[in-house]
Design a protein around this motif. Sequence first.
Motif, mmCIF file in Angstrom:
data_model
loop_
_atom_site.group_PDB
_atom_site.id
_atom_site.type_symbol
_atom_site.label_atom_id
_atom_site.label_comp_id
_atom_site.label_asym_id
_atom_site.label_seq_id
_atom_site.Cartn_x
_atom_site.Cartn_y
_atom_site.Cartn_z
ATOM 1 N N ALA A 46 0.828 -1.197 0.000
ATOM 2 C CA ALA A 46 0.000 0.000 0.000
ATOM 3 C C ALA A 46 0.870 1.257 0.000
ATOM 4 N N GLU A 47 1.976 1.230 0.747
ATOM 5 C CA GLU A 47 2.904 2.362 0.731
ATOM 6 C C GLU A 47 3.520 2.533 -0.654
ATOM 7 N N ALA A 48 3.877 1.413 -1.279
ATOM 8 C CA ALA A 48 4.450 1.485 -2.619
ATOM 9 C C ALA A 48 3.428 2.018 -3.616
ATOM 10 N N ARG A 49 2.178 1.588 -3.484
ATOM 11 C CA ARG A 49 1.125 2.095 -4.381
ATOM 12 C C ARG A 49 0.932 3.601 -4.210
ATOM 13 N N GLU A 50 0.995 4.069 -2.981
ATOM 14 C CA GLU A 50 0.854 5.506 -2.742
ATOM 15 C C GLU A 50 2.007 6.269 -3.385
ATOM 16 N N PHE A 51 3.203 5.735 -3.246
ATOM 17 C CA PHE A 51 4.393 6.321 -3.871
ATOM 18 C C PHE A 51 4.204 6.427 -5.384
ATOM 19 N N VAL A 52 3.733 5.342 -5.989
ATOM 20 C CA VAL A 52 3.539 5.310 -7.441
ATOM 21 C C VAL A 52 2.408 6.237 -7.861
ATOM 22 N N SER A 53 1.329 6.231 -7.101
ATOM 23 C CA SER A 53 0.194 7.085 -7.428
ATOM 24 C C SER A 53 0.579 8.561 -7.372
ATOM 25 N N ASP A 54 1.350 8.944 -6.347
ATOM 26 C CA ASP A 54 1.786 10.339 -6.226
ATOM 27 C C ASP A 54 2.677 10.740 -7.399
ATOM 28 N N PHE A 55 3.515 9.803 -7.845
ATOM 29 C CA PHE A 55 4.419 10.081 -8.967
ATOM 30 C C PHE A 55 3.670 10.124 -10.294
ATOM 31 N N ASP A 56 2.642 9.306 -10.422
ATOM 32 C CA ASP A 56 1.791 9.262 -11.618
ATOM 33 C C ASP A 56 2.620 9.074 -12.890
ATOM 34 N N PRO A 57 3.276 7.917 -13.032
ATOM 35 C CA PRO A 57 4.208 7.731 -14.158
ATOM 36 C C PRO A 57 3.507 7.740 -15.515
ATOM 37 N N GLU A 58 4.211 8.322 -16.487
ATOM 38 C CA GLU A 58 3.746 8.304 -17.874
ATOM 39 C C GLU A 58 4.273 7.082 -18.617
ATOM 40 N N LEU A 59 5.322 6.468 -18.085
ATOM 41 C CA LEU A 59 5.931 5.280 -18.683
ATOM 42 C C LEU A 59 6.484 4.423 -17.559
ATOM 43 N N VAL A 60 6.327 3.110 -17.704
ATOM 44 C CA VAL A 60 6.891 2.149 -16.757
ATOM 45 C C VAL A 60 7.883 1.267 -17.501
#
Length: 306
Positions: A25-39
Amino acid sequence: MSHSPLLNLPGPSQDLLDDIESALAEAREFVSDFDPELVVIFSPDHYNGFFYRLMPPFCIGTAAAGVGDFGTQSGPLDVPADLATDLATAVLDADVDVAFSASMEVDHGTVQPLQKLFGDAASRPVIPIFINSVATPLAPLRRVRALGTAVGQYLSTLDKRVLVIGSGGLSHDPPVPTLATAPPAALERIVHARPMTPEQRQARQAAVIQAAQEFARGEGKLQPLNPEWDHRFLQIVDGGHLEDVDGWATSWIAHEAGNSAHEIRTWVAAFAALAAAGPYKTTVRYYKAAPELIAGFAIRTAVPST
């Protein structure tokens, strides 16, 4: 982050699953905040997309689909073919030999992290990069680091928010067939890509569950986890001293941490890609020696220090 087919199977205790879910869940929050355009994801394969009939050390997918093993999502991923091709060209220009595939098949090692972080593995543009971490002989870690550096140098030229993922367990030695020990039916699969029947897949799944249950009870013949080794590797990652693993021999890794500990290659490549943009700092830090998953299970998030 680590992956495990047993996260999708009956057996692990609810306490363990809740503990891991909290870190995810912490990792998901990190990713959501970053909102990547490419993975960009570095991941292994477990004889579901790559086989001994042709086993590259590294491969970049310009198109890819999940095979749906162990309850993970099946079907096409959203791979930007032009970007993936440009990336492969840049890596080759950086003197790192890499194969490319216009029809890559990926298994839970790739799809599970995408599902855990995004819900839908096909929800974001993704470039999959296979690193052979199972089928010996394996590329030395210094070449894995060179691959990651070359990828990171290319990504730093893009005007995009790029999330880089390394998907692999730390110390673990699950029942994966080898070229030297596999019975004839398994050899047909790992060498010639003979598809498994639904019955064979079910039997394989049952065998993994049984092996995990025995391992958690301290029974069976699987090599024990090595938390001390895992923490040493994580200290190297956290400190940004990736060159320290350059001399780690394949045989030594297997002896200390199990045959599947070679999946740390995906971590080395991912952090080398990030380090290509300069120093970094890790934020979310999670580790669990989890016999119920037959794995040293870890999660890290990191951002450039600047």
